[in-house]
Design an enzyme around this catalytic site. Structure first.
Site, short mmCIF file in Angstrom:
data_model
loop_
_atom_site.label_atom_id
_atom_site.label_comp_id
_atom_site.label_asym_id
_atom_site.label_seq_id
_atom_site.Cartn_x
_atom_site.Cartn_y
_atom_site.Cartn_z
N ASP A 1 -13.18 -2.74 -37.84
CA ASP A 1 -14.27 -3.32 -38.63
C ASP A 1 -13.96 -4.75 -39.09
O ASP A 1 -12.81 -5.08 -39.38
CB ASP A 1 -14.53 -2.43 -39.85
N ASN B 1 -24.68 2.37 -34.37
CA ASN B 1 -24.69 0.97 -33.93
C ASN B 1 -25.76 0.80 -32.83
O ASN B 1 -26.51 -0.16 -32.81
CB ASN B 1 -23.34 0.54 -33.32
C1 FPP Z 1 -17.37 -3.58 -36.41
O1 FPP Z 1 -17.41 -4.87 -36.92
C2 FPP Z 1 -17.10 -3.67 -34.99
C3 FPP Z 1 -17.91 -3.18 -34.04
C4 FPP Z 1 -19.16 -2.48 -34.38
C5 FPP Z 1 -17.58 -3.33 -32.62
C6 FPP Z 1 -16.13 -3.18 -32.27
C7 FPP Z 1 -15.94 -3.49 -30.87
C8 FPP Z 1 -14.94 -4.23 -30.35
C9 FPP Z 1 -13.80 -4.74 -31.13
C10 FPP Z 1 -14.92 -4.50 -28.90
C11 FPP Z 1 -14.67 -3.25 -28.17
C12 FPP Z 1 -14.07 -3.53 -26.93
C13 FPP Z 1 -13.14 -2.79 -26.34
C14 FPP Z 1 -12.53 -3.37 -25.19
C15 FPP Z 1 -12.69 -1.45 -26.79
P1 FPP Z 1 -18.79 -5.45 -37.48
O2 FPP Z 1 -19.46 -6.19 -36.40
O3 FPP Z 1 -19.58 -4.36 -38.08
O4 FPP Z 1 -18.22 -6.44 -38.53
P2 FPP Z 1 -18.89 -6.86 -39.91
O5 FPP Z 1 -18.86 -5.63 -40.78
O6 FPP Z 1 -17.95 -7.92 -40.38
O7 FPP Z 1 -20.25 -7.37 -39.60
#
Ligand code: FPP
Length: 248
Positions: free
Chosen positions: A25, A73
């Protein structure tokens, strides 16, 4: 990321968690702080994931499970962001297909992968094939995954087996349910790490985390480097696990 000699947190190598689960996250906030688009955060987050997997494998962790994309998501984020994550996964898998054997890491996917694009499904099938020849750490990537959905699917499968006369209702126990879940061949997480400042599970591994130790930190996932991993494991090593019993 490699194991450096000036490691900040000395670890007890006889008490390394067998299974570490991570909610990756904070990618969006990491990008915003730098005036970058959210996709730059996800891209940095996927590099952090790659480095973290290498480090955990070096430390002797047997299973790493990451929350890459949830059923929520998928429903609640703009389609453009979904496309970006799928693009990242595609690039990662293409690279992995070349590197997996070299690193001896096994990859597998938990979640509703049948809803992913045919291209991604083909890459996943190819990855599964290669992973069968690897014997090292297993990385479980939760994609289009929900903890409730995992339990629901297992309950449905059990109901179908009951209706087909394969199992009687009185024979249903935890083992029977779990044998129909993604986690059926994986020990439960010893440690669940959530960077990014939130202190909740967000529908991740609801069944599996019954006795996991939780580690929360404000550090954003793209900044979660070797020092952070060592701090999390060191915190785990200071905990007393009772599994419902008493401390001796
Ligand atoms: C949460 O941060 C992250 C996600 C919803 C996506 C996570 C995915 C990756 C790191 C890439 C996956 C790829 C592979 C190769 C496994 P957020 O976007 O909700 O962050 P925020 O809370 O700061 O908005």
């Amino acid at each position: 990321m490699s194991l450096s000699n000036k490691a900040p947190a000395p670890l007890d190598m006889d008490n390394i968690p067998r299974h570490i689960a991570i909610v990756m996250d904070g990618n969006g906030r990491w990008a915003r702080k730098r005036g970058l688009p959210r996709k730059a955060g996800h891209s940095a987050g996927s590099e952090t994931f790659h480095r973290a997997a290498e480090l955990l494998a070096e430390l002797g962790v047997e299973h790493m499970t990451v929350y890459a994309w949830s059923t929520e998501n998928e429903e609640k984020r703009p389609p453009e962001e979904t496309r970006e994550i799928m693009g990242l996964l595609e690039r990662y898998l293409k690279k992995s297909v070349r590197e997996l054997t070299e690193n001896n890491i096994q990859l597998d996917f938990w979640g509703n992968t049948a809803a992913l694009s045919p291209k991604l499904q083909a890459l996943i099938a190819q990855t599964d094939e290669i992973s069968k020849r690897c014997t090292g750490m297993q990385v479980h990537i939760c994609m289009n995954y929900g903890g409730r959905d995992e339990i629901l699917r297992a309950a449905r499968a059990l109901a179908q087996d009951c209706a087909a006369g394969l199992i009687r209702p009185e024979q249903i126990d935890e083992k029977a349910l779990e044998s129909r879940m993604y986690c059926r061949r994986t020990p439960p997480p010893d440690l669940l790490i959530r960077p990014g400042g939130e202190q909740r599970l967000s529908n991740f591994l609801l069944w599996e985390c019954a006795y996991s130790e939780f580690y929360f930190t404000d550090v954003l996932w793209p900044d979660f480097d070797e020092e952070q991993i060592r701090l999390a494991i060191a915190a785990f090593q200071r905990r007393t696990r009772r599994f419902g019993g008493l401390t001796e």
